[in-house]
Write a protein that holds these residues in place. Structure first.
Motif, short mmCIF file in Angstrom:
data_model
loop_
_atom_site.label_atom_id
_atom_site.label_comp_id
_atom_site.label_asym_id
_atom_site.label_seq_id
_atom_site.Cartn_x
_atom_site.Cartn_y
_atom_site.Cartn_z
N PRO A 130 9.25 63.45 42.97
CA PRO A 130 8.83 62.13 42.46
C PRO A 130 9.24 60.98 43.38
O PRO A 130 8.49 60.01 43.52
N GLY A 131 10.42 61.10 43.99
CA GLY A 131 10.88 60.05 44.89
C GLY A 131 9.98 59.90 46.10
O GLY A 131 9.68 58.79 46.54
N ASN A 132 9.53 61.03 46.66
CA ASN A 132 8.62 60.98 47.80
C ASN A 132 7.28 60.36 47.42
O ASN A 132 6.75 59.50 48.14
N VAL A 133 6.72 60.81 46.31
CA VAL A 133 5.42 60.28 45.88
C VAL A 133 5.51 58.78 45.62
O VAL A 133 4.66 58.00 46.07
N GLY A 134 6.56 58.35 44.92
CA GLY A 134 6.72 56.93 44.64
C GLY A 134 6.91 56.11 45.90
O GLY A 134 6.33 55.03 46.05
N THR A 135 7.71 56.62 46.84
CA THR A 135 7.96 55.89 48.09
C THR A 135 6.68 55.77 48.90
O THR A 135 6.41 54.72 49.50
N ILE A 136 5.87 56.83 48.94
CA ILE A 136 4.62 56.78 49.71
C ILE A 136 3.65 55.78 49.08
O ILE A 136 2.92 55.08 49.79
N LEU A 137 3.62 55.69 47.76
CA LEU A 137 2.79 54.68 47.11
C LEU A 137 3.27 53.27 47.50
O LEU A 137 2.46 52.37 47.73
N ARG A 138 4.57 53.11 47.60
CA ARG A 138 5.11 51.81 48.00
C ARG A 138 4.74 51.50 49.45
O ARG A 138 4.35 50.36 49.77
#
Length: 264
Positions: A130-138
């Motif tokens: 989840p951290g990777n997906v959220g960071t990439i969206l950011r």
């Protein structure tokens, strides 16, 4: 200004919040998700997201009083005061700031009509952190992508994913209902060139890549990268050449470098 005061965890609204926080199947069924913290809740309201309820401690009410009118409008005045003890039961982090909210899933689907000449996209293929997906969206928000396709990834509405976006989830168009072959076909049909990000010395260096007018970078799973079958559905293979004994980068880090190069 008066608000209904909730003190019991058995209150139906509180029980629903906790269930939405903890249960992906319930989030999917109800088409709702939760937000924790002042920044996310206020960002959602400023972005025009309709909030189905806002829960706030008395201390937070005083601290964020200037935002209350905005939150009242966004939630149709469904703002509830909660005790500090109840806030402790609701929080998923150590610093909730005493504000929690429930929102309906976002209407940001990327259809053919939104894929225009010169657009820039990312496809996340099988990412599970989840951290990777959220960071990439950011990152996608920061570099101005036109959209992100999430194919067989972790739940975009997972509270950790939401927090990692730092509010960018409200601004970046995304689609999470397609398999990678389906997303690839949609993009190909719209004239978008797909670049598979791989760890391969024979792939073209990202420093030498000249991206086409309509381009999309494809990022694979954290542990396994992209499958050979999915790479074959892309037009080109690109890689980040690294020095020393470094073999690979974290998916979010690799995405940040690659997306920056595509959009600079």
């Amino acid at each position: 200004m008066e608000f209904k005061f909730i003190t019991s965890r058995d209150n139906p609204l509180i029980k629903e919040y906790i269930k939405l926080r903890d249960n992906k199947k319930y989030r999917t069924k109800e088409q709702k998700f939760v937000l924790e913290g002042a920044r996310l809740t206020v960002d959602a309201a400023k972005s025009g997201v309709s909030l189905e309820g806002v829960f706030i401690t008395e201390e937070a009410l005083e601290k964020y009083f200037d935002d209350i009118e905005l939150l009242k409008a966004s939630s149709d005045e469904r703002i509830y005061l909660i005790s500090d003890k109840l806030a402790g039961m609701m929080e998923d982090t150590k610093n909730s700031q005493g504000i929690f909210s429930v929102a309906g899933v976002l209407d940001k689907n990327l259809g053919v009509g939104k894929i225009k000449t010169g657009s820039r996209f990312a496809v996340l293929d099988g990412l599970q952190d989840p951290g990777n997906v959220g960071t990439i969206l950011r990152v996608s928000d920061a570099v101005g992508l036109d959209g992100v396709f999430l194919c067989d990834c972790c739940d975009v509405y997972n509270p950790k994913t939401i927090r990692s976006t730092m509010g960018s989830i409200f601004r970046v168009p995304f689609r999470d209902d397609l398999s990678f072959p389906e997303a690839a076909q949609l993009l190909h049909d719209c004239g978008v060139v797909l670049y598979a990000a791989v760890v391969d010395p024979d792939a073209e260096s990202i420093r030498e890549t000249v991206f086409c007018g309509s381009s999309c970078v494809v990022i694979g799973n954290e542990g396994n990268g992209l499958s050979d079958e999915d790479v074959a559905l892309c037009n080109k293979r690109i890689t980040i050449r690294m020095n020393g004994s470094i073999e690979s980068l974290n998916a979010a880090t690799a995405a940040a470098i690659t997306l920056w190069e595509m959009t600079k």
